[in-house]
Design a protein around this motif. Structure first.
Motif, PDB file in Angstrom:
ATOM      1  N   LEU A   4       0.807  -1.097  -0.034  1.00 28.65           N
ATOM      2  CA  LEU A   4      -0.151   0.124   0.082  1.00 28.65           C
ATOM      3  C   LEU A   4       0.882   1.431   0.060  1.00 28.65           C
ATOM      4  N   HIS A   5       0.224   2.474  -0.527  1.00 29.61           N
ATOM      5  CA  HIS A   5       0.969   3.551  -0.728  1.00 29.61           C
ATOM      6  C   HIS A   5       1.065   4.363   0.739  1.00 29.61           C
ATOM      7  N   ASP A   6       2.333   5.037   0.888  1.00 32.42           N
ATOM      8  CA  ASP A   6       2.312   5.628   1.966  1.00 32.42           C
ATOM      9  C   ASP A   6       1.057   6.759   2.277  1.00 32.42           C
ATOM     10  N   PRO A   7       0.423   6.613   3.338  1.00 33.84           N
ATOM     11  CA  PRO A   7      -1.103   7.692   3.362  1.00 33.84           C
ATOM     12  C   PRO A   7      -0.567   8.599   3.669  1.00 33.84           C
ATOM     13  N   PHE A   8       0.775   9.257   4.051  1.00 28.00           N
ATOM     14  CA  PHE A   8       1.058  10.945   3.972  1.00 28.00           C
ATOM     15  C   PHE A   8       1.356  11.462   2.826  1.00 28.00           C
ATOM     16  N   LEU A   9       1.081  10.724   1.667  1.00 28.60           N
ATOM     17  CA  LEU A   9       1.256  11.178   0.423  1.00 28.60           C
ATOM     18  C   LEU A   9      -0.244  11.845   0.101  1.00 28.60           C
ATOM     19  N   LYS A  41      -0.915  15.325   6.647  1.00 26.61           N
ATOM     20  CA  LYS A  41       0.042  15.807   7.689  1.00 26.61           C
ATOM     21  C   LYS A  41      -0.550  16.595   8.654  1.00 26.61           C
ATOM     22  N   GLU A  42      -1.783  17.485   8.283  1.00 24.11           N
ATOM     23  CA  GLU A  42      -2.241  18.118   9.115  1.00 24.11           C
ATOM     24  C   GLU A  42      -3.369  17.368   9.993  1.00 24.11           C
ATOM     25  N   ALA A  43      -3.991  16.501   9.410  1.00 20.98           N
ATOM     26  CA  ALA A  43      -5.162  15.781  10.303  1.00 20.98           C
ATOM     27  C   ALA A  43      -4.744  15.086  11.109  1.00 20.98           C
ATOM     28  N   VAL A  44      -3.491  14.246  11.033  1.00 15.48           N
ATOM     29  CA  VAL A  44      -3.067  13.282  12.073  1.00 15.48           C
ATOM     30  C   VAL A  44      -2.778  13.959  13.445  1.00 15.48           C
ATOM     31  N   PRO A  45      -1.805  14.948  13.535  1.00 17.35           N
ATOM     32  CA  PRO A  45      -1.571  15.447  14.871  1.00 17.35           C
ATOM     33  C   PRO A  45      -2.805  16.236  15.412  1.00 17.35           C
ATOM     34  N   PHE A  60      -2.922   6.955  -6.150  1.00  9.94           N
ATOM     35  CA  PHE A  60      -3.924   6.125  -6.461  1.00  9.94           C
ATOM     36  C   PHE A  60      -5.437   7.015  -6.330  1.00  9.94           C
ATOM     37  N   LYS A  61      -6.182   7.190  -7.221  1.00  7.10           N
ATOM     38  CA  LYS A  61      -7.338   8.071  -7.109  1.00  7.10           C
ATOM     39  C   LYS A  61      -8.693   7.260  -6.960  1.00  7.10           C
ATOM     40  N   GLY A  62      -8.570   5.949  -7.104  1.00 11.08           N
ATOM     41  CA  GLY A  62      -9.841   5.515  -7.015  1.00 11.08           C
ATOM     42  C   GLY A  62     -10.415   4.823  -5.589  1.00 11.08           C
ATOM     43  N   LEU A  63      -9.827   5.307  -4.586  1.00 11.68           N
ATOM     44  CA  LEU A  63     -10.440   4.826  -3.280  1.00 11.68           C
ATOM     45  C   LEU A  63     -11.942   5.101  -3.092  1.00 11.68           C
ATOM     46  N   ALA A  64     -12.452   4.193  -2.546  1.00 15.73           N
ATOM     47  CA  ALA A  64     -13.904   4.634  -1.933  1.00 15.73           C
ATOM     48  C   ALA A  64     -13.513   5.315  -0.621  1.00 15.73           C
ATOM     49  N   GLY A  65     -14.784   5.898  -0.164  1.00 14.64           N
ATOM     50  CA  GLY A  65     -14.972   6.877   1.204  1.00 14.64           C
ATOM     51  C   GLY A  65     -14.305   6.089   1.969  1.00 14.64           C
ATOM     52  N   VAL A  66     -14.631   4.660   2.342  1.00 14.76           N
ATOM     53  CA  VAL A  66     -14.053   3.805   3.338  1.00 14.76           C
ATOM     54  C   VAL A  66     -12.582   3.705   3.109  1.00 14.76           C
ATOM     55  N   GLY A  67     -12.044   3.635   1.854  1.00 12.40           N
ATOM     56  CA  GLY A  67     -10.540   3.482   1.710  1.00 12.40           C
ATOM     57  C   GLY A  67      -9.868   4.775   2.102  1.00 12.40           C
ATOM     58  N   VAL A  68     -10.523   6.023   1.925  1.00 12.29           N
ATOM     59  CA  VAL A  68      -9.953   7.207   2.520  1.00 12.29           C
ATOM     60  C   VAL A  68      -9.930   6.965   4.145  1.00 12.29           C
ATOM     61  N   ALA A  69     -10.888   6.747   4.542  1.00 10.11           N
ATOM     62  CA  ALA A  69     -11.044   6.638   5.948  1.00 10.11           C
ATOM     63  C   ALA A  69      -9.788   5.389   6.597  1.00 10.11           C
ATOM     64  N   TYR A  70      -9.764   4.449   5.766  1.00 10.23           N
ATOM     65  CA  TYR A  70      -8.679   3.511   6.132  1.00 10.23           C
ATOM     66  C   TYR A  70      -7.375   4.174   6.254  1.00 10.23           C
ATOM     67  N   LYS A  71      -6.923   4.872   5.235  1.00  6.45           N
ATOM     68  CA  LYS A  71      -5.686   5.695   5.019  1.00  6.45           C
ATOM     69  C   LYS A  71      -5.669   6.322   6.162  1.00  6.45           C
ATOM     70  N   LEU A  72      -6.631   6.938   6.704  1.00  7.13           N
ATOM     71  CA  LEU A  72      -6.420   7.980   7.852  1.00  7.13           C
ATOM     72  C   LEU A  72      -6.002   7.049   9.120  1.00  7.13           C
ATOM     73  N   THR A  73      -6.485   5.886   9.349  1.00  6.91           N
ATOM     74  CA  THR A  73      -6.324   4.992  10.375  1.00  6.91           C
ATOM     75  C   THR A  73      -4.704   4.440  10.126  1.00  6.91           C
ATOM     76  N   GLN A  74      -4.242   4.398   8.871  1.00  8.57           N
ATOM     77  CA  GLN A  74      -3.114   3.583   8.503  1.00  8.57           C
ATOM     78  C   GLN A  74      -2.144   4.678   8.907  1.00  8.57           C
ATOM     79  N   ALA A  75      -2.302   6.153   8.558  1.00  7.39           N
ATOM     80  CA  ALA A  75      -1.642   7.212   9.012  1.00  7.39           C
ATOM     81  C   ALA A  75      -1.130   7.218  10.390  1.00  7.39           C
TER      82      ALA A  75
END
Length: 799
Positions: A57-62, A67-71, A194-209
């Protein structure tokens, strides 16, 4: 001739690349071709495609904004701030919200959730919900699967002192909201690959970050939302969905286990198709007819009993949803027919009705699109306020989001994707809205855009797909958007058997053969086609290969998507009690497969029944039998301009003579489908004449007509003694008269004792009698296989 419903398009794989992949991976040529057609260029790429892990999986911080959301979230958790998860009511929104609940629990955060009610509130953020959140002490809002267009609402949240982090995947508008952080791979300048994430995919990337490696079972929830929202199963989505399906086979979530049970899904065999058609509709049903909260509760409960209760509740809601959809589809179709009144269906179909449940209008739009293959917008009207809420579904030729953008001033709100969107507007704007959309579509769509397209993975032989290859194809799963189940074309398959199956005979089962190999073919919802498929015909088939497992045996099976016949077809509907009703029924049945326009359908009949025909067949070209010309057009201009277009003919009466039948066949050079609707056994039977029969009749005639005798008397006696009809004897008398064997004058018949020697075959009446008897033998008395085979041979002889 039986045309395909779709235009078949094949994605040709590079044969050299396909062969190299097959060799390097030790797979069949067919699977090598499938990989090559999906853009796989090397064994290394194939390995990533087939066996990609979460480590890839790609680096979620891309993702821009991460970078603003996590802290900000870390600070909120550490200081005990109250966080609001603001979601959406569809399956992606439910999955996203559920994932964030598990995330909040994992972090030990203080949180609440809010999902708007589809019917009462509609899509997106709402100020009254923000007021409620402020009253609850919320200082941070995290949106999931929504928020990218909420410019005014986020500004309002800011004014209340609440920070908003948006996680979304919908198309960004020109003006973006002033959120604390915007996370959406589609936003401008976002470098995420990768531009094809679902809404839940974007949420997952947040959890990954936040976590580095989230609990692997969370991919189950990601898989549900990604599949349900029809996101491409390529790139990261393929990895997440593959791992999610793998986890579901021993699911950690009581709610998912219960949902599979109520959907009749075997856990060990769960697939993306099971999720799409067994799980997603039940999750969506909660938001469509009730509130999505019950689906979120199901996906987040830790209690087995509650999971069972909630899953059965969703199942009942889904059944109710199905009935509501059927009712609205019927109303919408009737409205469209009344609106067009026989004229051309508009490029964009816009239909609205009071009382239509806005929770299901998207499904209704999909069903209307399937029937008419036009972009469709279905809106429910609130009779008290006049506000309309609707959903759009589109065809590939029209980006519906861009189309809506072209008339955004007419709507209060809109959003969505190129193929699906939602909107709200006042009923006073409906006419202008429909006109503006059709004006935009007129400048974008061409006639070719209105022909539905079915993609295939090439033309193959049945011998190319034995069980071993079908099993091998499973390595390409999960299948879905951007990685569809492989579809193959098999040409020149002979139809051996046809039958209906299932409750109410709604489904179709065929047995076909090619190169000595037999294959069962199943088509769900196409049972009526059994009436218009002749055994022995050659078919071209488009479908998906599968395995039929029954009582321990496994056999290849084709799940039919479409079919075509290149040969003429004759349909035996003789003796129908109501041929007019039969024409209406058949026209509905064959419409999508015969692609008929008004000039391509004709009817031929006796002039005596023309008046009712004019009423029932006003869109058809009418022709009548004529004693001299064979047939004549009812309107002379149709004879000049219409007959070359006719492909489908309804014969309401049998011709009186072979010459009339020849005239029918020669008048319509493109004729490929004939429906026989005439009555049978209405005429005295004729027999194909032979010399012994004529000899016997000649001897009998010499006995009773040595002296002049009344013809009527003679015919009656000869009919009895020769055991044939009076009509047959009359035709034979015409032959005798032509050969000067008898004399006919003033109603009398006289036998001529020493006539000139003449061969029966020299008589045109003898030949005509043979041709007429043969025609009537087939048209009036023959079995269905006999009459269809004979008629087709006549059609081919005329061409």
């Amino acid at each position: 001739m039986f045309d395909s419903k779709y235009e078949w398009r094949t994605s040709e794989a590079d044969p050299e690349k396909a062969g190299r992949l097959a060799q390097e991976l030790s797979v069949s040529p067919l699977v090598g071709s499938l990989l090559a057609a999906r853009g796989i260029n090397s064994a290394e790429e194939a390995a990533l495609f087939l066996n990609g892990s979460l480590d890839a999986l790609h680096d979620p911080f891309l993702l821009l904004g991460m970078k603003e959301a996590v802290p900000r979230i870390q600070k909120a958790v550490e200081t005990g701030e109250h966080i609001l998860i603001y979601g959406d009511y569809d399956a992606d929104g439910v999955s996203s919200t559920s994932l964030m609940i598990h995330f909040m629990r994992y972090l030990g955060a203080s949180y609440d959730i809010y999902i708007p009610h589809r019917s009462n509130e509609g899509y997106g953020l709402h100020n009254h919900a923000l007021d409620w959140a402020h009253q609850q002490g919320v200082s941070l809002i995290i949106t999931v699967d929504t928020g990218i267009s909420a410019v005014e609402q986020i500004a309002y949240a800011n004014s209340l002192g609440m920070d908003v982090i948006v996680t979304d995947h919908h198309e960004p508008p020109e003006v973006l909201p002033d959120a604390y952080a915007l996370i959406n791979p589609k936003q401008p300048n976002c470098p995420y690959p990768f531009k094809g994430l679902a809404g839940v995919g974007v949420a997952y990337k947040l959890t990954q970050a936040m976590l580095g490696q989230p609990p692997v079972e969370w991919t189950e929830i990601v898989a549900i939302g990604t599949i349900a929202d029809l996101m491409p199963l390529s790139g990261e989505n393929r990895i997440l969905v593959s791992r999610g399906l793998e986890q579901m086979r021993s699911s950690a979530f009581p709610g998912i286990r219960a949902l599979m049970e109520v959907g009749g899904i075997t856990m060990r065999n769960v697939t993306s198709t099971n999720v799409a058609f067994g799980m997603a509709p039940r999750i969506n049903a909660s938001g469509r007819l009730d509130h999505a909260g019950s689906a979120v509760a199901l996906l987040t409960t830790e209690d087995e009993d509650e999971a069972l209760r909630l899953s059965h509740g969703l199942d009942e809601l889904n059944k109710e949803r199905q009935q509501v959809v059927d009712d609205i589809v019927q109303e919408a179709t009737s409205q469209l027919l009344a609106k067009t009144d026989g004229s051309r269906v508009p490029d964009v179909i816009v239909l609205a009705g009071e009382g239509w449940n806005v929770g299901v209008v998207g499904i209704v739009a999909s069903k209307i699109l399937e029937r008419y293959y036009r972009p469709v917008i279905i809106l429910g009207i609130d009779p008290d306020t006049g506000m309309c809420k609707g959903s759009a579904r589109s065809i590939p030729g029209l980006d519906i989001y861009e189309a809506l953008t072209s008339c955004k001033s007419l709507m209060d709100h809109y959003g969505g994707h190129p193929s699906a969107a939602g909107m709200s507007l006042h009923r006073d704007q409906l006419d202008a809205f429909e006109q503006a959309l059709n004006e935009y579509a007129a400048g974008v769509l061409t006639e070719s855009d209105f022909i539905p397209v079915a993609a295939s993975d090439g033309e193959w032989r049945l011998s190319d797909v034995p069980l071993s290859v079908i099993d091998e194809m499973e390595m390409l799963s999960p299948f879905g958007m951007a990685n569809p189940v492989p579809k193959f074309i098999f040409r020149n398959c002979r139809l051996l058997e046809t039958r209906k199956m299932g409750r109410d005979s709604k489904h179709l089962k065929l047995l076909v053969q090619q190169d000595g190999i037999r294959l069962e073919v199943v088509a769900f919802g196409k049972g009526e086609l059994a009436e218009v498929l002749m055994e022995g015909a050659e078919l071209d088939l488009l479908g998906e290969m599968s395995v039929n497992e029954w009582n321990g045996s496994r056999r290849p099976q084709l799940m039919l998507q479409d079919l075509k016949l290149t040969q003429p077809q004759v349909f035996d509907l003789r003796g129908s009690n109501d041929p007019w009703q039969e024409i209406d029924r058949v026209s509905q049945l064959i419409g999508s497969h015969f692609r008929l326009g008004p000039t391509q359908v004709a009817a031929v009949l006796e002039r005596e029944i023309l008046d009712p025909a004019k009423i029932r067949l006003n869109e058809s070209t009418l022709w009548v039998y004529d004693k001299n010309a064979g047939i004549l057009a009812y309107h002379p201009n149709e004879e000049r301009s219409g007959q070359d277009d006719v492909t489908t003919l309804f014969m309401l009466n049998a011709p009186e003579t072979p010459e009339q039948l020849d005239a029918v066949l020669f008048s319509f050079p493109k004729l490929s489908n004939v429906f026989l609707l005439h009555q049978v056994h209405k005429r005295e039977r004729l027999a194909v004449p032979d010399r012994d029969q004529f000899k016997k009749l000649y001897i009998l005639l010499s006995r009773i007509a040595a002296e002049p005798v009344q013809e009527e008397t003679a015919l009656s006696r000869l009919s009895q003694q020769a055991s044939c009809s009076i009509r047959m004897v009359t035709k034979m008398m015409d032959v005798f008269e032509e050969l000067s064997f008898i004399d006919r004058q003033e109603g009398l018949i006289r036998f001529i004792p020493k006539p000139p020697k003449r061969d029966l075959a020299s008589s045109r009446h003898f030949l005509a009698l043979g041709n007429l008897a043969e025609m009537e033998q087939h048209l009036l008395y023959a079995s269905t296989p006999q009459v269809t085979s004979w008629f087709i041979s006549r059609m081919q002889g005329a061409s």
